[in-house]
Design a protein around this motif. Structure first.
Motif, PDB file in Angstrom:
ATOM      1  N   SER A 125      50.601  52.302  -3.968  1.00 57.11           N
ATOM      2  CA  SER A 125      50.845  51.214  -3.017  1.00 57.11           C
ATOM      3  C   SER A 125      52.283  51.330  -2.528  1.00 57.11           C
ATOM      4  O   SER A 125      53.067  52.139  -3.019  1.00 57.11           O
ATOM      5  N   THR A 130      45.554  42.944   3.037  1.00 56.51           N
ATOM      6  CA  THR A 130      44.994  44.080   2.305  1.00 56.51           C
ATOM      7  C   THR A 130      43.630  44.396   2.911  1.00 56.51           C
ATOM      8  O   THR A 130      42.883  43.485   3.282  1.00 56.51           O
ATOM      9  N   ASN A 155      48.440  47.307  -0.435  1.00 59.13           N
ATOM     10  CA  ASN A 155      48.127  47.005  -1.811  1.00 59.13           C
ATOM     11  C   ASN A 155      47.284  48.102  -2.433  1.00 59.13           C
ATOM     12  O   ASN A 155      46.532  48.798  -1.750  1.00 59.13           O
ATOM     13  N   ASP A 199      43.600  48.356  -1.729  1.00 58.85           N
ATOM     14  CA  ASP A 199      43.097  48.936  -0.485  1.00 58.85           C
ATOM     15  C   ASP A 199      42.547  50.342  -0.694  1.00 58.85           C
ATOM     16  O   ASP A 199      41.831  50.858   0.152  1.00 58.85           O
TER      17      ASP A 199
END
Length: 847
Positions: free
Chosen positions: A821, A225, A843, A846
């Motif tokens: 995501s 991530t 993810n 992020d």
């Protein structure tokens, strides 16, 4: 010499022996002891040939040998009674395909081979081209040696969880050791997928191979991530703690400093109960150090679930469902989208017991926590006790009809609560004075007398409340300094700690009946029935703010207004009302039903009932003891279910009294006010909800659906419970498609006294969820919705699943919102090797 040549020579040799009369030839079961320690049973469909010179037996076509619990089946079997050995092999058919390959079974150990040579005395054997099944694993061995301990040493082989004749993937090795019901140990291993070797070699292989629990390593998942870096998640160790419990200790680690520790223990005691305890702690770091996006957060979560076995005790039960933790845990460390979308964590622990002839006792702990604000509402404990209703004046041996005083009944109920309202940020600093607690005793005494079609009910309720504190309020007219900050004139509330007993009683009387109205259609079997249930009631209670009770006090503010308050304002079970009340109420309940002809229903005269309106209630009350505002607001409530899944509710309140120009309620009827209204609308609530779901079986005949449901649900009770517990891990292909829709509309009106006008608010959302099987292997699903108030799309997700026989491909995509995501996973189906997977994800952290 080839296998077929060897068989031909044996057959020639056997034929010459037959001509000399040295052997027997029969196609039936035989028992021979010869040189064997125990008798051997053998059989063949074609022929059994005995060579007495060499003391050998040859069995042709579907041959079977049973010796001392060892069963061997093959197309051709050769028994040597001098050496106590057996040789078995399959034979080629006319097309050259090998048929009747040997199958060897020794107790629970079974496998199929190309050639088997076995010694009955030493219990050792040599096997070639073997396929062996160990639990979920299929093992192929080019050569193997079986020892008396059932341990098998392997030279060149592979194992897989793929049941195909030619596996889609396999893990290959040169040397290995198979210990039944224990483990498989090998030398260096590498993976082949569709016969293509992957450039990845492990120095050794170790696979648990037991139906029982075994301690072992839990392999982590690898990922990346942007905010937290590269990571290994859910890796750890598993311990089996005896026959009734186990422990999983897992952890997460990220290259940018985040980490987590998770412990899960499960237990199951037969005839007592089962459950699990889950304790998690996480340290989260986001962004680059020394930047505005950098953040650190410590979160924890505690879960406990317990279910008592139904056979443990028929008179008492205990259950627990605890979910407690930091407000950000599910936001920063969710296991699923449901965890992320849940704004409230709730817990409950309860115990209940029934004893005697209807005595009930319950004790519970309840907890509710808002994950957004961190507010906690906790009750520790809540206790209740109740007795059955009994009739103190009822005769033991009644003669004649029941007398009116024999219908007088009474009972007793006690409730006690200890409640705390706080925030998770200051939870650890909680003191005893922060709790709100109390005990409430209620003794209801009632009697119902019937007079024709009327029912007259009278009741007296005796209530006593126990508190450990009371309040005293006064107005501070001077400006005071608190912590160096000037505080303007305000109301001060002091708490006085000590035992307080608060008494209350009231009297209620009501008369009710039912009025039936029926409209019959002249031409047709249509009937409309209207049931009216009027209730005339009278309620009385004394003035608990006056002598001798004095539960109400008063103070005067700077404006000269007299403010009355109760000494028990804000207490657990409330307080008695201020002022005397003698209220007369009149309410009407209405129910509407339609009766129509039904060809399907032949039991009820070929008709069926349809509820048009479940209930419409309206009425008001008048307080005979009140000096002003004696007439209570007129209220109208209604509810019905228009269609399966479609329900409507309405509640409206209209005031009889007017407002002055400043919006203050005055003791003047609205029809006497300058604007001369009939009634003044105070508030109303309208709710409409619709939920509907259907699938490919919806429009099928009921018989077909029942058969399919039986086929899809058959299995042992334990298998069904296991499937239900882990249902999110399975993909349902029983329905070709599924679809569901839910719609909610809530419209509210409230009179705003400040603006002297009505304030409006509405909530309107629609949500869709569905899935479809494109083929028997492809499944696509998703969910989305629309918020009409904000004109925005609600939580949306797309799920794609592909069944790849022994593999599975899963894709989850959340395209928008805070939780956006995607996650693409290709993994082996078998739980034993699910850590062998390829994963690519982005993810939500992020973003």
């Amino acid at each position: 010499m080839s296998q077929s040549q060897k068989l031909d020579s044996l057959a020639i040799k056997a034929d010459s022996l037959i001509e000399s009369g040295a052997i027997q030839r029969k196609v039936e079961k035989k028992k021979k002891s010869l040189g064997l320690k125990t008798k051997a049973t053998y059989d063949a469909d074609d022929s059994l040939i005995m060579d007495r010179v060499n003391n050998k037996l040859y069995l042709y076509h579907n041959a079977v040998v049973n010796y001392d619990g060892i069963i061997l089946k093959a197309e051709y079997i050769e028994l040597n009674f001098d050496k106590n050995t057996v040789y078995a092999v399959g034979v080629p058919d006319s097309t050259g395909k090998i048929i009747g390959s040997p199958v060897f079974k020794d107790g629970g150990d079974e496998y199929e081979a190309g050639i088997i040579e076995y010694n009955f005395d030493t219990k050792k054997g040599l096997i070639s081209d073997v396929t062996k099944n160990e639990g979920d694993i299929y093992i192929w061995m080019k050569k193997g040696k079986k020892l008396p301990s059932n341990i098998t040493y392997v030279e060149t082989g592979h194992f897989t969880t793929c049941s195909a004749k030619h596996p889609h993937y396999r893990i290959k090795f040169k040397k290995g050791k198979i210990i039944p019901d224990d483990k498989i140990v090998t030398g260096p291993i590498y993976i082949e997928v569709e016969d293509v070797p992957l450039p990845f070699v492990m120095p050794f292989g170790f696979i648990p191979n037991t139906s029982n629990r075994a301690n072992g390593i839990l392999m982590p998942s690898y990922g990346y991530t942007e905010n937290r870096g590269y990571n290994l998640t859910n890796g750890g160790y598993y311990w089996g703690l005896g026959d009734h419990a186990d422990l999983q200790l897992r952890g997460d680690i990220f290259t940018r400093g985040s980490w987590a520790v998770k412990a899960l223990t499960r237990y199951n005691f037969r005839y007592r109960g089962s459950g699990s305890v889950n304790l998690n702690f996480a340290f989260n770091k986001y962004g680059e150090t020394d930047t505005k996006n950098y953040n650190e957060d410590k979160t924890f979560q505690f879960k406990w679930s317990h279910r008592q076995d139904a056979k443990a005790n028929p008179y008492s039960s205990f259950s627990a469902n605890v979910n407690f933790g930091s407000k950000n845990y599910n936001k920063l460390n969710p296991k699923s989208s449901e965890d992320y979308l849940t704004n409230t964590m709730m817990s409950s622990i309860s115990y209940s017991a029934r004893f005697g002839s209807g005595y009930n006792f319950t004790a519970s702990f309840n907890h509710s926590q808002n994950s957004k604000s961190g507010d906690i509402d906790m009750t520790l404990p809540q206790i209740s006790f109740s007795t059955p209703r009994y009739y103190p004046f009822k005769r033991k041996k009644a003669v004649g009809s029941q007398r009116w005083y024999e219908k007088i009944s009474m009972s007793y109920k006690m409730d006690a609560r200890n409640n705390l309202k706080t925030n998770d940020s200051v939870f650890m600093q909680t003191q005893w004075k922060d709790f709100d607690n109390g005990v409430k005793h209620v003794i209801p005494i009632s009697s119902t007398v019937s007079a024709g079609s009327f029912n007259w009910t009278n009741s007296v309720n005796l209530t006593e409340r126990w508190y450990l504190q009371s309040v005293n309020k006064y107005y501070e007219s001077d400006t005071t300094m608190v912590g160096g900050v000037p505080v303007p004139p305000h109301t001060v509330t002091d708490r006085n700690y000590g035992f307080q007993a608060v008494h209350e009683f009231n009297y209620n009387s009501s008369v009710t009946t039912r009025i039936y109205g029926m409209y019959m259609a002249k031409n047709g079997p249509l009937a409309l029935r209207h049931v009216i249930t009027p209730t005339l009631s009278f309620n009385y209670h004394p003035d608990f703010g006056d002598e001798p009770y004095n539960y109400w006090q008063e103070y005067t503010n700077d404006d000269g207004d007299i403010i009355r308050y109760s000494n028990y304002d804000g207490m657990m079970y409330g307080y008695p009302n201020d002022g005397k009340s003698g209220s007369v109420g009149l309410f009407f309940d209405n129910n509407f039903e339609l009766k129509i002809r039904s060809r399907r229903d032949t039991v009820n005269g070929g008709t069926k009932k349809i509820k048009l309106i479940d209930n419409v209630r309206f009425g008001t009350s008048y307080n005979l003891a009140a000096e002003e505002f004696a007439l209570a607001p007129f209220q109208l409530t209604a509810r019905t279910q228009l269609y399966k899944g479609l329900s409507v509710r309405y509640a409206g309140y209209w005031d009889f009294y007017a407002l002055d120009t400043s919006g203050v309620r005055i003791n003047t009827f609205v029809w006497n006010a300058p604007d001369k209204q009939s009634l003044r609308k105070n508030s109303s609530v309208f709710n409409l909800s619709f939920n509907y779901s259907l699938n490919s079986n919806t429009f099928k005949k009921k018989e077909d659906k029942d058969k399919k449901d039986y086929k899809s649900k058959k299995g042992t009770k334990e298998e069904l419970e296991e499937l239900n517990e882990h249902k999110e891990d399975y993909v349902d292909f029983n329905n070709a498609w599924r679809a569901s829709v839910s719609y909610t509309l809530a419209y509210k009106e409230n009179y705003n006294l400040t603006k002297n006008t009505m304030a409006y608010d509405f909530v309107q959302t629609v949500n869709f969820r569905g899935s479809i099987n494109i083929t028997s292997k492809w499944k696509i699903g998703g969910s989305t919705g629309w918020d009409f108030k904000t004109n925005q799309i609600t939580y949306t997700s797309v799920d794609i699943y592909r069944d790849l026989h022994c593999w599975e491909l899963m894709f989850n995509w959340i395209p928008m919102g805070f939780n956006r995501s995607y996650n693409l996973t290709l993994r082996i189906k078998s739980p034993l090797l699910q850590d062998l997977k390829l994963n690519r994800k982005r993810n939500w952290r992020d973003y």
